[in-house]
Design an enzyme around this catalytic site. Structure first.
Site, PDB file in Angstrom:
ATOM      1  N   GLY A  35      89.657  71.675  52.256  1.00 32.29           N
ATOM      2  CA  GLY A  35      90.567  72.516  51.468  1.00 32.29           C
ATOM      3  C   GLY A  35      89.858  72.962  50.211  1.00 32.29           C
ATOM      4  O   GLY A  35      89.288  72.142  49.496  1.00 32.29           O
ATOM      5  N   TYR A  36      89.848  74.273  49.955  1.00 33.26           N
ATOM      6  CA  TYR A  36      89.110  74.765  48.787  1.00 33.26           C
ATOM      7  C   TYR A  36      90.004  75.664  47.945  1.00 33.26           C
ATOM      8  O   TYR A  36      89.634  76.766  47.544  1.00 33.26           O
ATOM      9  CB  TYR A  36      87.825  75.477  49.254  1.00 33.26           C
ATOM     10  CG  TYR A  36      86.649  75.256  48.313  1.00 33.26           C
ATOM     11  CD1 TYR A  36      86.237  73.978  47.961  1.00 33.26           C
ATOM     12  CD2 TYR A  36      85.946  76.341  47.778  1.00 33.26           C
ATOM     13  CE1 TYR A  36      85.156  73.779  47.102  1.00 33.26           C
ATOM     14  CE2 TYR A  36      84.862  76.148  46.924  1.00 33.26           C
ATOM     15  CZ  TYR A  36      84.482  74.858  46.587  1.00 33.26           C
ATOM     16  OH  TYR A  36      83.406  74.664  45.732  1.00 33.26           O
ATOM     17  N   LYS A  73     111.343  70.365  45.446  1.00 28.98           N
ATOM     18  CA  LYS A  73     110.306  71.294  45.924  1.00 28.98           C
ATOM     19  C   LYS A  73     110.973  72.589  46.335  1.00 28.98           C
ATOM     20  O   LYS A  73     112.150  72.603  46.712  1.00 28.98           O
ATOM     21  CB  LYS A  73     109.583  70.710  47.142  1.00 28.98           C
ATOM     22  CG  LYS A  73     108.192  71.253  47.326  1.00 28.98           C
ATOM     23  CD  LYS A  73     107.244  70.565  46.349  1.00 28.98           C
ATOM     24  CE  LYS A  73     105.800  70.823  46.601  1.00 28.98           C
ATOM     25  NZ  LYS A  73     104.970  69.793  45.935  1.00 28.98           N
TER      26      LYS A  73
HETATM   27  N1  GLU Z   1     102.822  71.065  43.193  1.00 24.13           N
HETATM   28  C1  GLU Z   1     102.231  69.951  42.513  1.00 24.13           C
HETATM   29  C2  GLU Z   1     102.471  68.670  43.288  1.00 24.13           C
HETATM   30  O1  GLU Z   1     102.682  68.657  44.486  1.00 24.13           O
HETATM   31  C3  GLU Z   1     102.663  69.872  41.062  1.00 24.13           C
HETATM   32  C4  GLU Z   1     104.130  69.735  40.837  1.00 24.13           C
HETATM   33  C5  GLU Z   1     104.550  69.899  39.401  1.00 24.13           C
HETATM   34  O2  GLU Z   1     103.684  70.078  38.543  1.00 24.13           O
HETATM   35  O3  GLU Z   1     105.744  69.856  39.158  1.00 24.13           O
HETATM   36  O4  GLU Z   1     102.385  67.607  42.745  1.00 24.13           O
END
Ligand code: GLU
Length: 417
Positions: free
Chosen positions: A218-219, A106
């Protein structure tokens, strides 16, 4: 942030419980408890008025035993390194539970994207990519959108990476706009994947979803598409929605098109004609069949979990429920579809995007939907059956399925046994 609310400590406590039940070695436990690599850096950006601002940024690669690390980038004023660590851990369990050949990571930038101009946002996005370009890559670590990051931001980042590397490499990032090597169906994939799991949950519970009252907290991308698809596809009656400024409630249902038009016009859902204003806290406690937390972490806690009335809690957000709340929901008979299962549709279609980028050959929308449905449905039943056979709540069951697979990959590689 206390240790009861620190998302990374929560992620570690969830893992600890699963490791105990799986009987993994102390060394494996120690290895899975922390990120494999993390990068903390600054992104200086020249603002429109000529001044410079320096943004704090992160990229955490939690585990890549099962494949290149994968996970979005958040632009958020309250971002912290521990939030990014937790989200990277959850990505690891997410890619594993849907059994796609990827790890977990992340990224984040501490910023308020709503106060940045288009040009400032582009310079911040390109600046972020310049700093992580050699840390990530299509076969190392692949970012994607998350809270307050968009397909346009992915396009800028992809372009910056290709300029740095001097060749065409669209698979470095997913969630790109469709005309620029994005997958069809990526836009609503998180909500669509969640809808498939709600359909399966209703099947195993013997619940009729037609006209079932539903509240969505959440929107953003996930919440809006959950409203649309939940109504069109499952026949849900969405009675409450909210965003960071507050929520609205109408027991007769809220029209999707009108709610979207209102949010676009006024920048919020509150004060929607014909609905009653409510708080985000009140939304969670409404008399509904389905509750969809689709905002941020730490919303359902020991304090309010006892007042949640929903039969199904479908977690499209990452980390909305604390471990204490999990116990309460379980005891009260709410069926939780845990975050890293419920919201795995996004990363699953991201994976499909990577596959299409690698082959430079693109699928139809129907092919994407069909493959997404198969992945989500298989994962749902793996978790449901684990929960039934071990008599544990669904989140712990999802951990048992996911952690087992990651531990196997780590052990088979010979990193730790
Ligand atoms: N941010 C999204 C999640 O938390 C998608 C992550 C991605 O597509 O790599 O799953």
């Amino acid at each position: 942030m206390t240790s009861a609310t620190n998302p990374f400590e929560i992620a570690q406590r969830q893992l600890d419980e699963a490791v105990g039940l799986l009987g993994l070695s102390p060394a494996m436990h120690a290895f899975l408890r922390v990120p494999m690599r993390e990068l903390r850096f600054t992104v200086p950006v020249q603002m429109d008025d000529g001044s410079f601002e320096v943004f704090q940024a992160f990229r955490v690669q939690y585990n890549d035993a099962r494949g290149p690390a994968k996970g979005g980038i958040r632009f958020h004023p309250q971002e912290t390194v521990d939030t990014v660590r937790a989200l990277a851990a959850w990505m690891t369990w997410k890619t594993s539970v849907v059994d796609i050949p990827l790890g977990g990571s992340k990224g984040g930038v501490i910023c308020d994207p709503h106060s940045l101009s288009h040009g400032e946002l582009e310079r911040l996005s390109r600046g972020y990519m310049r700093k992580v370009a050699y840390f990530i890559g299509p076969d190392k670590d692949v970012p994607a959108p998350d809270v307050y990051t968009t397909p346009q931001i992915m396009a800028w980042m992809m372009d910056e990476y290709e300029v740095i590397m001097g060749r065409h490499l669209p698979g470095v990032i997913t969630g790109k706009p469709a005309p620029l090597f994005g997958s069809l169906g990526r836009g609503d994939a998180t909500a669509r994947g969640g809808i498939y799991t709600i359909r399966e949950a209703a099947r195993v519970l013997g619940l009729d979803l037609q006209d079932a009252p539903t509240a969505i907290q959440g929107y953003g991308n996930a919440g809006q598409f959950a409203h649309k698809l939940g109504h069109e596809w499952l026949g849900l009656r969405v009675v409450a929605i909210s965003d960071s400024k507050g929520g609205i409630y109408n027991p007769n249902g809220l029209d999707y098109e009108k709610a979207i038009a209102w949010k676009q016009k006024t920048g919020k859902v509150a004060d929607f004609p014909g609905a009653k204003n409510i708080t985000n806290a009140e939304l969670l406690e409404l008399p509904v069949t389905i509750l969809v937390p689709a905002a941020l972490e730490g919303m359902i806690t020991a304090e309010n979990a006892g007042r949640v009335q929903a039969k199904i809690v479908a977690e499209l957000a990452n980390g909305p429920t604390t471990p204490e709340a999990d116990q309460i929901l379980f005891q009260n008979g709410s069926y939780v579809i845990p975050d890293f299962l419920c919201n795995a549709g996004g990363v699953t279609v991201s994976y499909f995007e990577q596959v299409q980028n690698a082959y430079n050959f693109y699928w139809t929308l129907d092919e994407v939907y069909e493959r997404l449905d198969a992945k989500m449905t298989t994962a749902f039943h793996a978790v449901h059956e684990m929960a039934q056979s071990r008599k544990v709540h669904n989140r712990l069951a999802a951990y048992l399925v996911a952690v087992q697979r990651v531990a196997e990959a780590v052990a088979t590689r010979g990193w730790v046994r």
